[in-house]
Design a protein around this motif. Structure first.
Motif, mmCIF file in Angstrom:
data_model
loop_
_atom_site.group_PDB
_atom_site.id
_atom_site.type_symbol
_atom_site.label_atom_id
_atom_site.label_comp_id
_atom_site.label_asym_id
_atom_site.label_seq_id
_atom_site.Cartn_x
_atom_site.Cartn_y
_atom_site.Cartn_z
ATOM 1 N N SER A 106 28.743 -32.970 40.701
ATOM 2 C CA SER A 106 27.436 -33.353 41.250
ATOM 3 C C SER A 106 27.209 -32.755 42.640
ATOM 4 O O SER A 106 26.068 -32.621 43.069
ATOM 5 C CB SER A 106 27.289 -34.874 41.289
ATOM 6 N N GLU A 110 22.565 -30.855 41.241
ATOM 7 C CA GLU A 110 21.870 -32.126 41.397
ATOM 8 C C GLU A 110 21.765 -32.828 40.044
ATOM 9 O O GLU A 110 21.388 -32.214 39.048
ATOM 10 C CB GLU A 110 20.466 -31.895 41.944
ATOM 11 N N ARG A 112 19.960 -35.466 37.746
ATOM 12 C CA ARG A 112 18.651 -36.104 37.647
ATOM 13 C C ARG A 112 18.683 -37.365 36.799
ATOM 14 O O ARG A 112 17.679 -38.043 36.663
ATOM 15 C CB ARG A 112 17.646 -35.132 37.049
ATOM 16 N N GLN A 154 26.738 -37.298 49.330
ATOM 17 C CA GLN A 154 25.874 -36.684 48.327
ATOM 18 C C GLN A 154 24.573 -37.470 48.130
ATOM 19 O O GLN A 154 23.715 -37.057 47.351
ATOM 20 C CB GLN A 154 26.609 -36.575 46.991
#
Length: 169
Positions: A106, A110, A112, A154
């Motif tokens: 991750s 990205e 989702r 993150q």
């Protein structure tokens, strides 16, 4: 058949009959063979290495281009280790490794899907509960803290829940 009935039945057998029954079970059922293979030759390092390779392959595949991101792969190995009675340190190591690999993935891409973050939180909570139950908190506290810090770095959507779980320690 209840355990009590089974015990009564086994008490009525002599040693050669018991041996024959065990050999039949060993031949007919793969789980019995796997169990006895592990009991008499526990190669935990090899099992852990295989599990880690398969888990890493879910996120960083060697043969295909597309990652599958299946948490179930890690869960299958963890369940198998628990059934075999693998050392709690090795089980906890695999539990945390699965989350760490997902975080590495991750960090590059990205995510989702809310289900990914929820799944990782479930894995983290399971790992923390297992570590607490086996009294090995001090051995894994730093890795747990690193995982929580990485969720913040993150900016995962459920980073605060990871902190809440960590507060259980």
């Amino acid at each position: 058949m209840s355990k009590r009935d089974l015990k009564k039945y086994l008490d009525g057998l002599d040693k050669p009959q018991l041996e024959e029954q065990l050999l039949d079970l060993y031949d007919k059922f793969g789980d019995v063979k796997t169990y006895y293979d592990f009991v008499f030759n526990p190669k935990e390092e090899k099992l852990v290495g295989e599990a880690k390779t398969k888990i890493a392959n879910e996120y960083f595949p060697v043969k295909t281009k597309r990652a599958k991101l299946r948490r179930s792969t890690a869960q299958k190995y963890i369940k198998h280790f628990l059934v075999l009675g693998v050392d709690p340190f090795a089980v906890a190591d695999v539990m945390l490794y699965a989350i760490e690999v997902a975080q590495k993935y991750s960090a590059r891409r990205e995510m989702r899907y809310a289900s990914f973050y929820k799944s990782m939180l479930n894995s983290f909570e399971q790992a923390v509960n297992y570590i607490i139950a086996n009294g090995i908190t001090s051995d894994f506290k730093q890795r747990l803290t690193d995982i929580v810090n990485e969720t913040g770095r993150q900016n995962w959507e459920n980073k605060y829940e990871f902190g809440r779980v960590m507060d259980m320690l």
